[in-house]
Design a protein around this motif. Sequence first.
Motif, PDB file in Angstrom:
ATOM      1  N   THR A  23      31.997  40.131  48.045  1.00 34.44           N
ATOM      2  CA  THR A  23      31.685  38.778  48.508  1.00 34.44           C
ATOM      3  C   THR A  23      30.217  38.628  48.848  1.00 34.44           C
ATOM      4  O   THR A  23      29.595  37.592  48.553  1.00 34.44           O
ATOM      5  CB  THR A  23      32.545  38.442  49.734  1.00 34.44           C
ATOM      6  OG1 THR A  23      32.392  39.479  50.724  1.00 34.44           O
ATOM      7  CG2 THR A  23      34.013  38.349  49.359  1.00 34.44           C
ATOM      8  N   ARG A  65      38.964  32.476  44.571  1.00 31.44           N
ATOM      9  CA  ARG A  65      38.377  33.149  45.728  1.00 31.44           C
ATOM     10  C   ARG A  65      38.216  34.635  45.441  1.00 31.44           C
ATOM     11  O   ARG A  65      39.119  35.277  44.914  1.00 31.44           O
ATOM     12  CB  ARG A  65      39.256  32.932  46.978  1.00 31.44           C
ATOM     13  CG  ARG A  65      39.292  31.480  47.422  1.00 31.44           C
ATOM     14  CD  ARG A  65      40.208  31.286  48.625  1.00 31.44           C
ATOM     15  NE  ARG A  65      40.268  29.883  49.022  1.00 31.44           N
ATOM     16  CZ  ARG A  65      39.422  29.323  49.876  1.00 31.44           C
ATOM     17  NH1 ARG A  65      38.466  30.046  50.441  1.00 31.44           N
ATOM     18  NH2 ARG A  65      39.533  28.036  50.171  1.00 31.44           N
ATOM     19  N   THR A 114      37.642  38.448  46.870  1.00 34.27           N
ATOM     20  CA  THR A 114      37.956  39.222  48.066  1.00 34.27           C
ATOM     21  C   THR A 114      37.345  40.619  47.957  1.00 34.27           C
ATOM     22  O   THR A 114      36.660  40.941  46.983  1.00 34.27           O
ATOM     23  CB  THR A 114      39.474  39.336  48.253  1.00 34.27           C
ATOM     24  OG1 THR A 114      40.047  39.955  47.089  1.00 34.27           O
ATOM     25  CG2 THR A 114      40.102  37.957  48.437  1.00 34.27           C
ATOM     26  N   ASP A 130      34.237  35.729  53.861  1.00 33.07           N
ATOM     27  CA  ASP A 130      35.234  36.601  53.247  1.00 33.07           C
ATOM     28  C   ASP A 130      36.615  35.988  53.485  1.00 33.07           C
ATOM     29  O   ASP A 130      37.043  35.891  54.640  1.00 33.07           O
ATOM     30  CB  ASP A 130      35.173  37.999  53.863  1.00 33.07           C
ATOM     31  CG  ASP A 130      36.168  38.970  53.220  1.00 33.07           C
ATOM     32  OD1 ASP A 130      36.740  38.619  52.170  1.00 33.07           O
ATOM     33  OD2 ASP A 130      36.361  40.067  53.775  1.00 33.07           O
ATOM     34  N   PRO A 131      37.283  35.479  52.448  1.00 25.96           N
ATOM     35  CA  PRO A 131      36.918  35.537  51.028  1.00 25.96           C
ATOM     36  C   PRO A 131      35.797  34.560  50.680  1.00 25.96           C
ATOM     37  O   PRO A 131      35.493  33.653  51.451  1.00 25.96           O
ATOM     38  CB  PRO A 131      38.221  35.179  50.320  1.00 25.96           C
ATOM     39  CG  PRO A 131      38.944  34.314  51.298  1.00 25.96           C
ATOM     40  CD  PRO A 131      38.620  34.848  52.648  1.00 25.96           C
TER      41      PRO A 131
END
Length: 508
Positions: free
Chosen positions: A283, A260, A262, A250-251
């Motif tokens: 994620t 990315r 989140t 995470d991310p």
Amino acid sequence: MTGNGRPMTRYIRHAAAFCALLLLALLVNAARVQIVQARTYDENPANRRHTIARYGQPRGDIFVGGRPVTGSEDSGEQFRYERTYKNGPLYAPVTGFASQVYGTAFLEDAADGVLAGTDPALSPFPLWNDLARARNPGGHVVTTLDAAAQQAAYSGLGSRRGAVAALEPSTGRILALVSTPSYDPGELSGTDSAVARAWARLNAAANRPMLNRAVHQTYPPGSTFKVVTAAAALDSGVVRDVDAPTESPDPYRLPGSSARLTNEVEGCANASLRYAFQWSCNTVFAGLGVKVGPGDMRSTAAGFGFNDRKLGIPFRVSPSTFDTRVDDAQLALSSIGQYNTRATPLQMAMVAAAVANHGSVRMPRLVERTTTDDGDTVSTPGAPGGPGGPGSRGQRSPGQAMSPATAVQLRELMTDVVAEGTGTNAAIPGATVGGKSGTAQHGIHNSGTPYAWFISWAQADDAVEPAVAVAVVVEDAAADRGDISGGGDAAPIARAVMEAVLDLDPDR
């Protein structure tokens, strides 16, 4: 002429034979026109006799909960009987309209032969009807709808744009089918100028009241699709323990991309499937979809009903789609109900129903049976081995979307969501409720107000099996972006529908 008159007799015989030949030709031509070419003339747009006859008798009715929600009124005009509707906006996504000018839609269209009295099954002597050009009284269509559930869904949506679909998981019977905003189909009955004005106004309206959002509009399902991804992960063995860490960063960096992904909540890094499901960690599920792979994800989605272009209830349902040609980054987004994943509310009700029904998907159906005007059963589309029913696209056998063991685990995960996760607004005293909320992004760069989703099922504490599965979507384009959520906006509507079906004792 000779004395015995033989030449005259011969001429008379020739004339008589010629007249007989002409008569025979007339009979053959009449038979050709009335029998061989009858359908061609009947279907010719210039032939008004068929249309006049069609509206020359009352139309059969559509029933909900033992009561008709349609009627027929004698107008005294050439197209004599006009269609009337009771609670027209409430039932418009089910009944559709029957208009002398604009034709028919939904059940009025799919069951037109029964309702108009032209279905041969209404008569014990259908061939005689064809020869005599006779018409049976209109038959009736008995729906599977629960009147209380339908009203609860309609009242819950109120003035907001959205839709609700509710099913009985064990049978596929549709208990509620609502789309808002709606319209009164009675405005389209008749032939005067008011009908044309109503048609133009309804079709030009920006909020599209004639769109059946429950079965004809597809939306990104957002986090409600995580039920499908979780089923794929469990069935494929990618996840063997719902409480074990999933090794999910995470991310999460989308494969082959610098983008990315989140989360809206904390604690999603390497979270277990149970925690990720309860708090909707994007994620975790994006990573699980990639690990499961496109083949198994497609197969699982298809098991729930995605990419099925033949579904009818009996009128057509727009196909819900899971893209079959994706790279890993697109697969990750598809697995959290974004990218090209699209679903109707009816499809997402089928997803919830499959979890409630031990992983088995029952094909949804809206017609319980059709009858003659005096109540004799003509067809029972839902009966095993029974006919498909009016306008049916075929009642197919149920499929297994997931193993029964996986369904048990998903029931537990969905129950956790309602007990202490994002779906607490769906809890019902005296019943076990499982749910999954969703907030689906859409628009350019996700700039549109998110769609609020909630899917759920409910089982009374004294019942053997769940009685209802529901899907709710709220578009609510007038809301502030931060004020809309599946658990906040859609879950209370789902709860009201489930309560209506369960009909629990208020003193319980």
